[in-house]
Design a protein around this motif. Structure first.
Motif, mmCIF file in Angstrom:
data_model
loop_
_atom_site.group_PDB
_atom_site.id
_atom_site.type_symbol
_atom_site.label_atom_id
_atom_site.label_comp_id
_atom_site.label_asym_id
_atom_site.label_seq_id
_atom_site.Cartn_x
_atom_site.Cartn_y
_atom_site.Cartn_z
ATOM 1 N N ALA A 97 0.654 -0.872 -0.277
ATOM 2 C CA ALA A 97 0.165 0.100 -0.126
ATOM 3 C C ALA A 97 0.624 1.439 0.540
ATOM 4 N N ALA A 98 1.759 1.106 0.328
ATOM 5 C CA ALA A 98 3.352 2.476 0.182
ATOM 6 C C ALA A 98 3.689 1.660 -0.191
ATOM 7 N N ALA A 144 10.105 2.997 -2.366
ATOM 8 C CA ALA A 144 10.008 3.810 -2.899
ATOM 9 C C ALA A 144 11.027 4.939 -2.255
ATOM 10 N N ILE A 198 7.727 8.943 3.283
ATOM 11 C CA ILE A 198 7.981 10.002 3.770
ATOM 12 C C ILE A 198 6.445 11.224 4.591
ATOM 13 N N TYR A 231 9.623 1.099 -9.034
ATOM 14 C CA TYR A 231 10.267 1.909 -8.060
ATOM 15 C C TYR A 231 11.716 1.523 -7.281
ATOM 16 N N GLY A 280 14.717 7.666 -3.648
ATOM 17 C CA GLY A 280 15.366 7.963 -2.867
ATOM 18 C C GLY A 280 15.574 7.147 -1.720
ATOM 19 N N GLU A 328 19.127 3.909 -3.190
ATOM 20 C CA GLU A 328 19.956 3.625 -1.697
ATOM 21 C C GLU A 328 20.554 2.882 -1.333
#
Ligand code: HXC
Length: 260
Positions: A26-27, A66, A70, A107, A110, A114
């Protein structure tokens, strides 16, 4: 011993490969604190397990990860970030002695990019997208991107990606030196598994020492690195596997590794 249960990752092992799959669909597998803890805990447990010779880290088809979460960071103060030393735990991941193979599809942005940069071998699906978009959030990479991207891809490409936040596709990422191999998306899982199993089928002391010695190339001046390599080479003559590997060559048979 009871297996630990995890909420944000799936963990399994077979054929000397420990597999960690990020599982927050979901994230888009954003790395919140719990996920970070669980990935590092599972990887550390595999690292300490003699029956594991390689770690395979995967995400989902849509997202390897992703980025850092955040939503979790948005309200944090500098004092809170500093007190928790946010992202420090990844140093434990980077310090794993067992080789890590990342299978990247979708994806890798960020913190996801890394995380891939922390792996030893990165296999990307042709549809994978890499990026360091932190600049668009008013921050910079915080999990090693500024340092590891500059070392693997060089200053020009690291500056390009980090200052503009632009995404690069798998083919460009491979040309830049961020990625070891690119395969068709449908072949990613099988290829990454094959690579991890191949590494895991080698002598564990030799793969550990090989990883450690290549990693030292990013930390040491050339002469010191060459001396380290020579000494590591000499030290491997103390292992049973060196004797077995060279005997097997002479006897024209496959080595039977004891992993010691
Ligand atoms: C928290 C995230 C997230 C993230 C995606 N999601 N990325 N949540 N942290 N990094 C959530 C979305 O809010 C959404 O949840 C769900 O995942 C699906 O995402 P969508 O945006 O709806 O999907 P899509 O339109 O396909 O776009 C995919 C995307 C986009 C291009 C990857 O999600 C995106 O740009 N994500 C942020 C990428 C990023 O900036 N990463 C760097 C983070 S900072 P809801 O509930 O809203 O539906 C970082 C470095 C840390 O990693 C160091 C600096 C401090």
């Amino acid at each position: 011993m009871t297996e630990p249960t995890y909420a944000t990752i799936k963990v399994s092992s077979a054929k000397r490969v420990g597999r960690i799959q990020l599982n927050r669909p979901a994230a888009l597998n954003a790395l919140d604190e719990r996920t970070m803890d669980e990935v590092v805990a599972a990887a550390t447990a595999f690292d300490a397990d003699d029956s594991v010779g390689a770690i395979l880290l995967a995400g989902s088809q849509k997202a390897f990860a992703a980025g850092a979460d955040i939503k979790e960071m948005v309200d944090k103060s500098a004092a809170e970030m500093r007190a928790a030393d946010w992202f420090r735990r990844w140093e434990d991941f980077a310090a794993l002695r067992t080789p890590v193979v990342a299978a990247v599809s979708g994806y890798a942005l960020g913190g996801g990019c890394e995380l891939a940069l922390m792996a030893d071998v990165v296999i990307a699906g042709s549809g994978a997208t890499f990026g360091q978009p932190e600049i668009n959030l008013g921050v910079i990479p915080g999990m090693g991107g500024s340092q590891r991207l500059a070392r693997s891809a060089g200053k020009a490409k690291a500056m390009d990606m980090i200052l503009t936040g632009r995404h690069v596709d798998a083919a460009e990422a491979e040309r830049m030196g961020m990625v070891s191999r690119v395969v068709e998306d449908g072949e990613l899982e099988a290829e990454a598994k094959t690579v991890a199993e191949l590494i895991a089928s080698k002598s564990k002391p030799a793969t550990q020492v090989a990883k450690e010695t290549v990693a030292a190339a990013f930390e040491t001046p050339l002469q010191q690195g060459l001396l380290l390599e020579r000494r590591q080479f000499h030290a491997l003559f103390s292992t049973e596997d060196q004797a077995e590997g060279m005997a097997a060559f002479q006897e024209k048979r496959k080595p039977r590794w004891q992993h010691r």
